[in-house]
Design an enzyme around this catalytic site. Structure first.
Site, PDB file in Angstrom:
ATOM      1  N   SER A  66       0.829  -1.197   0.000  1.00 60.24           N
ATOM      2  CA  SER A  66       0.000   0.000   0.000  1.00 60.24           C
ATOM      3  C   SER A  66       0.871   1.259   0.000  1.00 60.24           C
ATOM      4  O   SER A  66       1.662   1.464  -0.926  1.00 60.24           O
ATOM      5  CB  SER A  66      -0.955  -0.039   1.200  1.00 60.24           C
ATOM      6  N   GLU A 159      -9.474  -4.052  -6.426  1.00 60.91           N
ATOM      7  CA  GLU A 159      -9.063  -2.882  -5.642  1.00 60.91           C
ATOM      8  C   GLU A 159      -8.695  -1.719  -6.551  1.00 60.91           C
ATOM      9  O   GLU A 159      -8.281  -1.894  -7.700  1.00 60.91           O
ATOM     10  CB  GLU A 159      -7.897  -3.234  -4.729  1.00 60.91           C
ATOM     11  N   HIS A 189      -7.628  -5.336  -0.965  1.00 57.84           N
ATOM     12  CA  HIS A 189      -6.379  -4.613  -0.755  1.00 57.84           C
ATOM     13  C   HIS A 189      -5.540  -5.286   0.331  1.00 57.84           C
ATOM     14  O   HIS A 189      -6.007  -5.524   1.444  1.00 57.84           O
ATOM     15  CB  HIS A 189      -6.710  -3.174  -0.353  1.00 57.84           C
TER      16      HIS A 189
END
Length: 228
Positions: A66, A159, A189
């Site tokens: 991320s 995502e 995610h």
């Protein structure tokens, strides 16, 4: 804004075991206490620390998920800019790679992602960049990618950051960097963090570890030094 050493300890331990390498987990400063350049500075300090300890750069793999996926590209790019050697590999899980969110806001996954509120991504830039003037080079996809090492990217099919994963994979390939993108069907995610209950997460971590083991420097030496 969220996450840290404790939230990611189990996933990192699994990746470390799969890679056959010790892992240095970096507690970099986060929003709202720090801006993007300060986060990159913290990760670069960790990379310099490993080099100062005598770990060869080509046996260090930079990994992140991320926002950490953003840093897994931004840190090597800054290291190279500062005259440091590139690491031996990059592992990115559902990475944010582009601070121009136009394509993400127009993508069908904007309405499918159950975790990231894609429509609020533009607000993230105000926090990350603070008073800095907008600059395309703040996004890793626009960096000098040709000097980056072999890269493996994993993301979920639904995502919103699939858009950034695909864009980075395309840009790396255009720059001549060996890159593989794996898109996991209907996975959310950073699904790897749920590996205790999600077999796809465990399989993904196993594949990421195999990638590290197969990198030229680590394959030749028979062991890995550090995955950061």
């Amino acid at each position: 804004m969220v996450g840290g050493l404790n939230t990611h300890r189990r996933m990192i331990a699994r990746l470390s075991a799969a890679a056959g390498a010790p892992a240095l987990s970096v507690a970099y400063r986060m929003l709202p206490a720090a801006t993007l350049p300060e986060m990159v500075d913290d990760c670069l300090a960790a990379y310099r620390h490993l080099l100062d300890l005598g770990h060869p750069a080509d046996r260090i793999v930079v990994a992140g998920d991320s926002a950490g996926g953003f840093l897994s590209f931004a840190t090597p790019l800054q290291a190279i800019r500062d005259g440091l050697p590139a690491p031996g590999g990059i592992v990115a899980i559902s990475p944010l790679t582009d601070l121009d969110h136009t394509a993400k806001l127009a993508h069908a996954n904007l309405l499918l992602d159950p975790f990231i509120p894609g429509s609020r991504l533009p607000l993230l830039n105000d926090l990350l960049l603070a008073d800095l003037a907008p600059d395309p080079l703040h996004s890793p996809v626009n960096g000098a990618l040709s000097q980056l090492p072999p890269t493996l990217i994993h993301c979920g099919s639904t995502e919103i950051l699939r858009v950034d994963s695909e864009l980075m994979a395309d840009r790396l390939a255009q720059a001549g960097v060996p890159v593989t993108l794996v898109i996991w069907d209907r996975q959310p995610h950073v699904f790897q963090i749920f590996a205790d209950a999600c077999r796809e997460g465990l399989r993904s971590l196993t594949e990421l570890g195999a990638f590290v083991r197969a990198l030229p420097a680590t394959r030749a030496s028979g062991n890995r030094d550090t995955a950061a």
